[in-house]
Design an enzyme around this catalytic site. Structure first.
Site, PDB file in Angstrom:
ATOM      1  N   HIS A 285       0.822  -1.203   0.000  1.00 10.21           N
ATOM      2  CA  HIS A 285       0.000   0.000   0.000  1.00 10.21           C
ATOM      3  C   HIS A 285       0.856   1.253   0.000  1.00 10.21           C
ATOM      4  O   HIS A 285       1.982   1.256   0.503  1.00 10.21           O
ATOM      5  CB  HIS A 285      -0.909   0.025   1.233  1.00 10.21           C
ATOM      6  CG  HIS A 285      -2.113  -0.855   1.117  1.00 10.21           C
ATOM      7  ND1 HIS A 285      -3.168  -0.566   0.280  1.00 10.21           N
ATOM      8  CD2 HIS A 285      -2.422  -2.018   1.744  1.00 10.21           C
ATOM      9  CE1 HIS A 285      -4.094  -1.511   0.407  1.00 10.21           C
ATOM     10  NE2 HIS A 285      -3.661  -2.409   1.279  1.00 10.21           N
TER      11      HIS A 285
ATOM     12  N   CYS B   3       0.290   2.822  -4.579  1.00 14.23           N
ATOM     13  CA  CYS B   3      -0.389   4.064  -4.916  1.00 14.23           C
ATOM     14  C   CYS B   3       0.371   5.260  -4.360  1.00 14.23           C
ATOM     15  O   CYS B   3       0.835   5.237  -3.228  1.00 14.23           O
ATOM     16  CB  CYS B   3      -1.807   4.067  -4.344  1.00 14.23           C
ATOM     17  SG  CYS B   3      -2.886   2.797  -5.033  1.00 14.23           S
TER      18      CYS B   3
END
Length: 266
Positions: free
Chosen positions: A84, A137
């Protein structure tokens, strides 16, 4: 002969006790780390892999610092991260973050600021080639994800980012102050980084590999690719969807000879 060391981090989840009950479950990040380690090993790197619960700040920085002590000018470090990404507000007054956020890598036990990673790279001797691939991301806008798509993106959900930041605000601000103070006397790292997407985009997870890592592996084609890092980035980019455009950027001043090398050359 030059020495090549590589570190591959893949987190299919994080510690819910450290992230307010959120475990950040993903599918393909450990596969990404294994596959990038195999690629590196085949190219002549001495590879280390840290998966999920081993992907802590302590373990990752320990491996990077050991590599910094071992490598000398002409050697190469390869760092890959799959997991993440998140953001925290930038509060130290610097103007280098146009969106007013520091991007983060969401390690198992806490978020790790992008400037913390650059600080670790700055520990390496001048002349060490530093190469990083980040499959996560880096959403510069902090926009909520469309409903139903969150489980497919490698983004720490915005409400959870805000919750964790408010809980740990003083901790992050202290790190940012320390980093800002050290920049005036620390040598910047000369590094080449290729990330999975632009700051305002999301990086997709997958059943086997992340969208970015899977495309990278196809373009690499078991070493059949020919060209330098800019061509490698371009070929990955043109095989990606318009919603996820990989970014190439450098910090410091990596040598042109490095940027023109066949990727993963030790």
């Amino acid at each position: 002969m030059p020495t090549g060391l590589s570190l591959h981090v893949g987190l299919n989840q994080v510690d819910p006790d450290r992230y307010g009950g959120w475990d950040g479950r993903l599918v393909a990040c450990e596969n990404d780390a294994h596959d990038m380690a195999r690629l590196a090993h085949g190219a002549g790197f001495d590879d280390t892999t840290l998966l999920t619960s081993d992907g802590t700040v302590k373990n990752i920085t320990a491996e990077l610092r050991a590599a910094a002590k071992a490598l000398k000018s002409g050697d190469i470090l390869l760092f890959t991260y799959s997991g993440h990404g998140g953001q925290v507000p930038n509060t130290d007054g610097r103007d280098e973050e146009p969106d007013q956020f520091d991007e983060t890598l969401v390690f198992y036990d806490r978020e790790f600021l992008d400037d913390e990673l650059h600080r670790e790279f700055g520990r390496f001797a001048q002349g060490v080639r530093i190469l990083a691939f980040l499959d996560c991301c880096h959403s510069g806008t902090g926009t909520e994800l469309p409903g139903g798509n969150e489980q497919h993106a490698r983004l720490m959900p915005v409400p959870k980012q805000q919750e964790i930041y408010q809980r740990d605000k003083e901790f992050f601000q202290e790190i940012q102050r320390d980093l800002a103070a050290g920049k005036s006397r620390a040598r910047g790292a000369d590094a080449l980084l290729i990330s999975a997407c632009q700051d305002d985009q999301l990086a997709s997870d997958g059943d086997v590999n992340g969208e970015f890592t899977g495309t990278l592996l196809k373009v690499w084609n078991n070493g059949a690719f020919r060209g330098g890092y800019r061509s490698f980035h371009h070929d990955i980019q043109r095989n990606m969807p318009a919603t996820q455009i990989p970014n190439l950027f450098v910090t410091g001043a990596p040598a042109d000879a490095f940027l023109e090398q066949q990727p993963f050359t030790v």
